[in-house]
Design a protein around this motif. Structure first.
Motif, mmCIF file in Angstrom:
data_model
loop_
_atom_site.group_PDB
_atom_site.id
_atom_site.type_symbol
_atom_site.label_atom_id
_atom_site.label_comp_id
_atom_site.label_asym_id
_atom_site.label_seq_id
_atom_site.Cartn_x
_atom_site.Cartn_y
_atom_site.Cartn_z
ATOM 1 N N ASN A 57 -2.880 8.669 -5.732
ATOM 2 C CA ASN A 57 -1.989 9.526 -4.915
ATOM 3 C C ASN A 57 -0.696 8.732 -4.610
ATOM 4 N N VAL A 58 0.449 9.257 -4.864
ATOM 5 C CA VAL A 58 1.785 8.516 -4.455
ATOM 6 C C VAL A 58 2.481 9.099 -3.698
ATOM 7 N N GLY A 59 1.969 10.426 -3.100
ATOM 8 C CA GLY A 59 2.517 11.188 -1.993
ATOM 9 C C GLY A 59 3.815 11.657 -2.207
ATOM 10 N N GLU A 60 4.759 11.483 -1.222
ATOM 11 C CA GLU A 60 6.070 11.682 -1.412
ATOM 12 C C GLU A 60 7.126 11.517 -2.717
ATOM 13 N N TYR A 61 6.374 10.584 -3.457
ATOM 14 C CA TYR A 61 7.116 10.104 -4.586
ATOM 15 C C TYR A 61 6.413 10.695 -5.939
ATOM 16 N N GLU A 62 5.769 11.668 -5.728
ATOM 17 C CA GLU A 62 5.114 12.508 -7.061
ATOM 18 C C GLU A 62 6.119 12.985 -7.509
ATOM 19 N N LYS A 68 0.947 -1.346 0.024
ATOM 20 C CA LYS A 68 0.098 0.126 0.101
ATOM 21 C C LYS A 68 1.071 1.440 -0.019
ATOM 22 N N ILE A 69 0.297 2.399 -0.507
ATOM 23 C CA ILE A 69 0.830 3.830 -0.245
ATOM 24 C C ILE A 69 -0.057 4.659 -0.060
ATOM 25 N N ASN A 70 0.031 5.575 1.124
ATOM 26 C CA ASN A 70 -1.013 6.502 1.528
ATOM 27 C C ASN A 70 -2.462 5.769 1.860
ATOM 28 N N GLY A 127 7.237 7.161 -8.418
ATOM 29 C CA GLY A 127 5.987 7.452 -8.263
ATOM 30 C C GLY A 127 5.175 7.279 -9.655
ATOM 31 N N GLN A 150 -3.643 3.383 0.342
ATOM 32 C CA GLN A 150 -4.099 2.726 -0.856
ATOM 33 C C GLN A 150 -3.391 1.381 -1.572
ATOM 34 N N LYS A 164 2.128 4.822 -10.358
ATOM 35 C CA LYS A 164 0.574 5.101 -10.999
ATOM 36 C C LYS A 164 0.514 4.104 -12.456
#
Length: 627
Positions: free
Chosen positions: A430-435, A272-274, A440, A276, A444
């Motif tokens: 939403n990949v958070g800090e990996y945007e 998961k990430i964030n 990231g 999700q 996606k």
């Protein structure tokens, strides 16, 4: 005339005459050293300096044969060639973690289709390799307008050539001989290129590679000896003997739907990430399938095409270049061929152009009845290199419904292809800090592909197709190049960045879904893409005469092996990293000393790679099938 003044003038003339040679040697040495540090931090150690200097001396020696403007031109051209080789190597290494070879240059025909991938591998710092060339062009124009004040005779130039060449040649011979004694097959097989360059230097590596390329082409014109044929035949027989026959023939007559997913790696599964899930649909389907969680990709320079080749033929990838180009004229005992012999309809489906990776030729060699490529499908939505996974998989469903049963459909996805830069089509995950990072963008891309695969698999289930089909799904190769390993290690929350930890992240998921969700569970067998075809051959009751992989359901613990094209291997207990010649205990994670047993395995597995090479280089299956 003053004798001392005459001598000083002579010495001065010789020094001035040799400045260009000295300058060339220094510049190339700096470039090779910088290159070496980019390939590996531990690349440069005292022994490798000798062959590096020796190879440069040999280039300098040939320049000494020329005079004036011709010599300057020769040095300038050599500088350009060496710089191009070094930059090409670095770019190749950033993606493949290996050194470029002559055979793989043939794959350059693909670059037009993956220009974004190639562009992402170029670093602005690479331009520094060509700065001296740009500057020198100005001085060369100035030099060409002048007449040299001193020109040595042909005899003196020849003696200078001999002197410099012998020094360089002797040092090189000593270095190469040492390698031949330490690892006798390394120079001919070049199975461990990075390690080899650490022993003999980059320029020598490319010289030997060119020699091997030419000599191999010449040798392949000669037939294999009867003794070698017998040796290979005996190995094939012994390799496909099993003491158990679990699930043998249980899927005979069922449709086979095999899905190769672009850049799908295991580290995203059940992750998961964030908050999700990254791959919620695959997680769900893996839960009702037979899931292999220690399954490795074994690809080489052919990447995606190599994964296809191994999964359909159980033969190792080409030692250099891509098997899909090098062996498209061979006789193969492929999965499609053996199923076709059992009255299956066989079709391959992919959303890219038919000629990419030479698929339009190779699929005929592998006995597919039909290849549905980009020109056979509706290009109504493009993501990355071709038709989007959404459109492609929806169209694939309709094709499957029209196929005569039983059928074998080989489906290759595309949208999650490196460098994952078509983010506008991947949705709002939403990949958070990996945007904005490679990691990231990959998350996606693979989340998007997971969504399309979930829709596809659910449609198969809802339409009742799963009732009479065995569905195979696996990842083809790595997603994150080692150049971006820091992002992967950060994502995994680890600070241990050794080779064992890296290889543990090079697993790809493999699931085999049976009708009515039978045989579901997790299989921890250490295995790889070479083993898929033998496993399916057992389930479908197909002959297993020419396979180098092993049936994952019936391989004894003592015979488990995953051999990588570079000579690295693992047996589930130990991992051998060929690039550093290091053994790791998998359970403890610590390095261990080579034992006689491990040394024998290293030799045995190296021989297995050469068996595959001989089978392909000499089209041996054609001979064996005609017996």
């Amino acid at each position: 005339m003053d004798i001392s003044k005459l001598i000083n003038n002579k010495v001065s003339d010789h020094i001035i005459h040799g400045i260009d040679l000295l300058f060339f040697a220094i510049v190339i040495s700096i470039k090779v050293i910088v290159y070496a540090t980019q390939i590996s931090p531990d690349y440069l150690y005292i022994k490798v300096f000798y062959p590096i200097v020796a190879s440069i001396l040999i280039l300098v020696s040939f320049a000494a044969l020329f005079k004036g403007k011709k010599r300057m031109k020769f040095l300038y051209i050599m500088d350009i060639i060496v710089s191009i080789i070094l930059v090409a190597d670095i770019m190749y290494y950033r993606y493949f973690k290996d050194i470029l070879t002559v055979s793989e240059i043939g794959n350059a025909r693909l670059l037009g289709g993956v220009s974004s991938s190639v562009g992402s591998l170029f670093n602005i710092k690479d331009i520094l390799y060509f700065v001296d060339i740009i500057v020198l062009s100005f001085f060369i124009r100035k030099f060409n307008k002048k007449t040299p004040s001193y020109t040595p005779t042909l005899l003196k130039r020849f003696l200078t050539f001999i002197f410099i060449f012998i020094i360089g040649f002797c040092i090189d011979v000593k270095s190469v001989y040492a390698v031949s004694q330490e690892q006798p097959t390394l120079l001919s097989s070049m199975s461990n290129r990075i390690y080899l360059t650490k022993l003999i230097g980059n320029l020598n590596f490319h010289a030997i590679d060119a020699y091997n390329f030419v000599s191999t082409k010449a040798k392949n014109l000669e037939p294999l000896s009867d003794e070698r044929k017998t040796e290979i035949t005996n190995f094939l027989k012994s390799n496909n003997q099993y003491t158990t026959t679990d699930l043998k023939g249980s899927m005979e007559g069922k449709n086979v739907i095999m899905i190769q997913v672009e850049a799908l790696q295991q580290f995203v599964i059940n992750q998961k990430i964030n908050g999700q899930e990254i791959t919620p649909n695959l997680n769900r389907w893996l839960g009702k399938s037979l899931y292999f969680d220690n399954y490795f990709y074994q690809v080489a320079g052919g990447t995606t095409a190599d994964a296809e080749f191994m999964s359909n033929n159980s033969l190792y990838p080409s030692i250099s270049g891509a098997a899909y180009y090098n062996y498209s004229g061979d006789t193969l005992s492929s999965l499609a061929k053996e199923l076709k012999d059992k009255n299956y309809y066989t079709a391959a489906l992919h959303g890219n152009t038919e000629g990419f990776w030479n698929r339009n030729v190779m699929y005929r060699t592998e006995s597919f009845d039909k290849f549905y490529g980009k020109s056979s499908l509706n290009s109504n939505e493009i993501v990355g290199l071709g038709i989007s996974d959404r459109s492609f998989l929806n169209q694939s469903i309709e094709k499957l419904k029209s196929f005569k049963q039983p059928y074998y459909s080989f489906i290759i996805t595309l949208s999650s292809h490196y460098p994952y830069d078509d983010v506008k089509h991947y949705g709002n995950f939403n990949v958070g800090e990996y945007e904005g990072t490679l990691m990231g963008n990959y998350l996606k891309a693979i989340h998007y592909t997971d969504e399309q695969l979930g829709t596809f698999l659910d449609k198969l289930d809802n339409d009742g197709i799963t009732k009479n089909s065995v569905i195979v799904l696996y990842g083809d190769h790595f997603a994150i190049p080692k150049t971006n390993a820091d992002q992967l290690f950060k994502f995994e929350g680890t600070t241990n960045t050794n080779d064992l930890n890296w290889i543990n992240y090079q697993k790809v998921p493999l699931m085999i879904h049976f009708p009515d969700d039978k045989n579901s569970g997790v299989n921890h067998t250490y295995s790889g893409q070479m083993d898929l075809y033998p496993t399916l051959a057992n389930l479908l009751n197909l002959p297993k005469n020419y396979m180098l992989g092993q049936d994952m359901l019936n391989t004894s613990a003592n015979n488990k092996k995953v051999i990588f094209r570079d000579g690295s291997f693992t047996d589930g207990k130990t991992y051998y990293c060929s690039s550093t010649n290091t053994y790791y205990d998998i359970q403890t994670g610590k390095t261990i000393q080579e034992t006689p047993e491990l040394k024998n395995k290293k030799v045995e597995y190296s021989n297995e790679l050469t068996y595959s090479d001989d089978i392909l280089n000499h089209n041996l299956l054609k001979t064996l099938e005609n017996k």
